[in-house]
Design a protein around this motif. Structure first.
Motif, PDB file in Angstrom:
ATOM      1  N   PHE A 177       4.900  -3.028 -14.138  1.00  0.00           N
ATOM      2  CA  PHE A 177       4.979  -3.143 -12.682  1.00  0.00           C
ATOM      3  C   PHE A 177       3.826  -2.420 -11.980  1.00  0.00           C
ATOM      4  CE2 PHE A 177       9.907  -3.498 -12.895  1.00  0.00           C
ATOM      5  CZ  PHE A 177       9.805  -4.864 -13.112  1.00  0.00           C
ATOM      6  N   MET A 178       3.208  -1.458 -12.656  1.00  0.00           N
ATOM      7  CA  MET A 178       2.132  -0.681 -12.042  1.00  0.00           C
ATOM      8  C   MET A 178       0.753  -1.290 -12.285  1.00  0.00           C
ATOM      9  SD  MET A 178       3.759   1.472 -10.345  1.00  0.00           S
ATOM     10  CE  MET A 178       2.286   2.214  -9.641  1.00  0.00           C
ATOM     11  N   ARG A 179       0.716  -2.494 -12.765  1.00  0.00           N
ATOM     12  CA  ARG A 179      -0.546  -3.203 -12.973  1.00  0.00           C
ATOM     13  C   ARG A 179      -1.293  -3.372 -11.649  1.00  0.00           C
ATOM     14  NH1 ARG A 179      -0.779  -9.434 -15.272  1.00  0.00           N
ATOM     15  NH2 ARG A 179      -2.996  -9.843 -14.844  1.00  0.00           N
ATOM     16  N   GLN A 219       5.318   8.323  -6.163  1.00  0.00           N
ATOM     17  CA  GLN A 219       5.755   9.324  -7.137  1.00  0.00           C
ATOM     18  C   GLN A 219       4.588   9.937  -7.905  1.00  0.00           C
ATOM     19  OE1 GLN A 219       9.477   9.948  -7.281  1.00  0.00           O
ATOM     20  NE2 GLN A 219       8.652   9.095  -5.380  1.00  0.00           N
ATOM     21  N   GLY A 220       3.414   9.311  -7.779  1.00  0.00           N
ATOM     22  CA  GLY A 220       2.230   9.835  -8.444  1.00  0.00           C
ATOM     23  C   GLY A 220       1.647   8.928  -9.503  1.00  0.00           C
ATOM     24  N   LEU A 221       2.269   7.782  -9.748  1.00  0.00           N
ATOM     25  CA  LEU A 221       1.766   6.867 -10.776  1.00  0.00           C
ATOM     26  C   LEU A 221       0.499   6.147 -10.308  1.00  0.00           C
ATOM     27  CD1 LEU A 221       4.932   5.084 -12.254  1.00  0.00           C
ATOM     28  CD2 LEU A 221       3.332   6.572 -13.477  1.00  0.00           C
ATOM     29  N   PRO A 222      -0.521   6.091 -11.168  1.00  0.00           N
ATOM     30  CA  PRO A 222      -1.723   5.299 -10.861  1.00  0.00           C
ATOM     31  C   PRO A 222      -1.500   3.867 -11.334  1.00  0.00           C
ATOM     32  CG  PRO A 222      -2.031   6.445 -12.925  1.00  0.00           C
ATOM     33  CD  PRO A 222      -0.659   6.848 -12.417  1.00  0.00           C
ATOM     34  N   HIS A 223      -2.498   3.017 -11.175  1.00  0.00           N
ATOM     35  CA  HIS A 223      -2.399   1.675 -11.738  1.00  0.00           C
ATOM     36  C   HIS A 223      -2.397   1.776 -13.261  1.00  0.00           C
ATOM     37  CE1 HIS A 223      -3.968  -0.186  -7.792  1.00  0.00           C
ATOM     38  NE2 HIS A 223      -2.679  -0.410  -7.906  1.00  0.00           N
ATOM     39  N   LEU A 271       0.859  -1.187   0.000  1.00  0.00           N
ATOM     40  CA  LEU A 271       0.000   0.000   0.000  1.00  0.00           C
ATOM     41  C   LEU A 271       0.895   1.236   0.000  1.00  0.00           C
ATOM     42  CD1 LEU A 271      -3.006   1.003   0.266  1.00  0.00           C
ATOM     43  CD2 LEU A 271      -2.537   1.240   2.714  1.00  0.00           C
ATOM     44  N   GLY A 272       0.478   2.242  -0.759  1.00  0.00           N
ATOM     45  CA  GLY A 272       1.260   3.477  -0.788  1.00  0.00           C
ATOM     46  C   GLY A 272       0.388   4.680  -1.069  1.00  0.00           C
ATOM     47  N   TYR A 273       0.781   5.821  -0.542  1.00  0.00           N
ATOM     48  CA  TYR A 273       0.092   7.067  -0.867  1.00  0.00           C
ATOM     49  C   TYR A 273       0.383   7.427  -2.321  1.00  0.00           C
ATOM     50  CZ  TYR A 273      -0.757   7.934   4.115  1.00  0.00           C
ATOM     51  OH  TYR A 273      -1.187   7.848   5.422  1.00  0.00           O
ATOM     52  N   ARG A 274      -0.593   8.066  -2.991  1.00  0.00           N
ATOM     53  CA  ARG A 274      -0.384   8.503  -4.378  1.00  0.00           C
ATOM     54  C   ARG A 274      -0.872   9.926  -4.568  1.00  0.00           C
ATOM     55  NH1 ARG A 274      -2.959   8.801  -9.399  1.00  0.00           N
ATOM     56  NH2 ARG A 274      -4.945   8.044  -8.578  1.00  0.00           N
ATOM     57  N   PRO A 275       0.060  10.881  -4.694  1.00  0.00           N
ATOM     58  CA  PRO A 275       1.472  10.742  -4.324  1.00  0.00           C
ATOM     59  C   PRO A 275       1.621  10.906  -2.820  1.00  0.00           C
ATOM     60  CG  PRO A 275       1.059  12.972  -5.079  1.00  0.00           C
ATOM     61  CD  PRO A 275      -0.254  12.225  -5.209  1.00  0.00           C
ATOM     62  N   GLY A 276       2.808  10.681  -2.330  1.00  0.00           N
ATOM     63  CA  GLY A 276       3.009  10.824  -0.892  1.00  0.00           C
ATOM     64  C   GLY A 276       4.412  10.443  -0.473  1.00  0.00           C
ATOM     65  N   LYS A 277       4.619  10.406   0.827  1.00  0.00           N
ATOM     66  CA  LYS A 277       5.961  10.186   1.365  1.00  0.00           C
ATOM     67  C   LYS A 277       6.169   8.788   1.929  1.00  0.00           C
ATOM     68  CE  LYS A 277       5.842  13.589   4.312  1.00  0.00           C
ATOM     69  NZ  LYS A 277       6.323  14.486   5.389  1.00  0.00           N
ATOM     70  N   ALA A 278       5.169   7.904   1.811  1.00  0.00           N
ATOM     71  CA  ALA A 278       5.335   6.597   2.443  1.00  0.00           C
ATOM     72  C   ALA A 278       4.553   5.496   1.739  1.00  0.00           C
ATOM     73  CB  ALA A 278       4.914   6.668   3.911  1.00  0.00           C
ATOM     74  N   CYS A 279       5.100   4.288   1.850  1.00  0.00           N
ATOM     75  CA  CYS A 279       4.429   3.091   1.346  1.00  0.00           C
ATOM     76  C   CYS A 279       4.961   1.899   2.131  1.00  0.00           C
ATOM     77  CB  CYS A 279       4.666   2.907  -0.155  1.00  0.00           C
ATOM     78  SG  CYS A 279       6.398   2.707  -0.636  1.00  0.00           S
ATOM     79  N   VAL A 280       4.330   0.753   1.945  1.00  0.00           N
ATOM     80  CA  VAL A 280       4.772  -0.461   2.630  1.00  0.00           C
ATOM     81  C   VAL A 280       4.598  -1.646   1.692  1.00  0.00           C
ATOM     82  CG1 VAL A 280       2.499  -0.888   3.683  1.00  0.00           C
ATOM     83  CG2 VAL A 280       4.552  -1.866   4.735  1.00  0.00           C
ATOM     84  N   ALA A 281       5.505  -2.612   1.785  1.00  0.00           N
ATOM     85  CA  ALA A 281       5.433  -3.827   0.975  1.00  0.00           C
ATOM     86  C   ALA A 281       5.652  -5.035   1.878  1.00  0.00           C
ATOM     87  CB  ALA A 281       6.484  -3.800  -0.132  1.00  0.00           C
ATOM     88  N   SER A 282       4.870  -6.090   1.621  1.00  0.00           N
ATOM     89  CA  SER A 282       4.968  -7.319   2.414  1.00  0.00           C
ATOM     90  C   SER A 282       5.209  -8.509   1.491  1.00  0.00           C
ATOM     91  CB  SER A 282       3.664  -7.538   3.191  1.00  0.00           C
ATOM     92  OG  SER A 282       3.592  -8.854   3.704  1.00  0.00           O
ATOM     93  N   ASN A 283       6.034  -9.450   1.940  1.00  0.00           N
ATOM     94  CA  ASN A 283       6.264 -10.662   1.138  1.00  0.00           C
ATOM     95  C   ASN A 283       5.465 -11.855   1.658  1.00  0.00           C
ATOM     96  OD1 ASN A 283       7.636 -11.456   3.442  1.00  0.00           O
ATOM     97  ND2 ASN A 283       9.640 -11.690   2.452  1.00  0.00           N
ATOM     98  N   PHE A 284       4.530 -11.601   2.569  1.00  0.00           N
ATOM     99  CA  PHE A 284       3.754 -12.671   3.197  1.00  0.00           C
ATOM    100  C   PHE A 284       2.960 -13.481   2.177  1.00  0.00           C
ATOM    101  CE2 PHE A 284      -0.044 -14.376   5.250  1.00  0.00           C
ATOM    102  CZ  PHE A 284       0.480 -14.990   6.376  1.00  0.00           C
TER     103      PHE A 284
END
Length: 206
Positions: free
Chosen positions: A172-174, A161-165, A125-138
């Motif tokens: 990678f932005m799929r 950075q502002g990219l949408p899906h 999950l990440g802000y679009r745009p914003g200063k933070a995101c998180v990724a999990s390998n679970f």
């Protein structure tokens, strides 16, 4: 003679103006460049962090790895033994200064509220745009989890950075749409790359 002197002075003025303009543009570009902070949580092995960092550095060299930290206290969702991704990125964003973007890395299951589903498991999950995101390998496949983890991380950073899906299935932005399509993703598409290049990302080709 006077005409020659005037022409010479005009030439010097134009050269100086162009030089100053180029200098200003360069300064603006340098000012726009951010530093990506890799923020591991204590649960994730350092070698996993290292591999993701190595991949990110190839397209965005200006990064720094921080010491591992605990999850914010309000992120834990006891009913499902998960951590709320929205609480995590809110915490990371508050801790991130201007000119920086922080990506949290974890091996724990993370979730968000999606539509009528109160606790929907996600990979990132990440802000679009914003200063933070998180990724999990679970939720990733065990066979090639490192490669998939990198793709999740780079996807979430793209959002900051502002990219949408992106509608391109190989990009990678799929949109994951509740699944794990990372094995089908090969790179950022041309449109997404062009956008990221304007944000000081580096690619060997478009």
């Amino acid at each position: 003679m006077k005409n020659n002197s005037f022409a010479y002075l005009l030439f010097l003025f134009l050269m100086f103006s162009c030089s100053e303009k180029q200098k200003t543009v360069k300064q603006q570009e340098q000012k726009a460049a951010i530093t990506i902070l890799i923020q591991p949580f204590r649960d994730i092995p350092s070698e996993k962090v290292g591999k993701v960092t190595e991949g990110i550095r190839k397209v965005y060299p200006n990064i720094k790895v921080l010491d591992a930290i605990d999850f914010p206290g309000n992120a834990y969702y006891k009913e499902r033994n998960r951590y709320r991704a929205d609480s995590i990125i809110k915490f990371l964003s508050a801790e991130t200064k201007e000119g920086f973007v922080t990506i949290g890395l974890t091996s724990k299951d993370i979730s968000v509220t999606k539509g009528n589903v109160k606790d929907f498991g996600v990979m990132g999950l990440g802000y679009r745009p914003g200063k933070a995101c998180v990724a999990s390998n679970f939720r990733l496949n065990k066979i090639n989890s490192d490669e998939q983890f990198y793709k999740i991380a780079i996807h979430e950073l793209g959002h900051t950075q502002g990219l949408p899906h992106c509608p391109e299935k190989m990009c990678f932005m799929r949109d994951a749409e509740g699944k794990n399509p990372t094995n089908e993703e090969t790179d950022f598409c041309k449109k997404c790359k062009t956008f990221l290049i304007s944000k000081n990302w580096k690619f060997s080709s478009i």
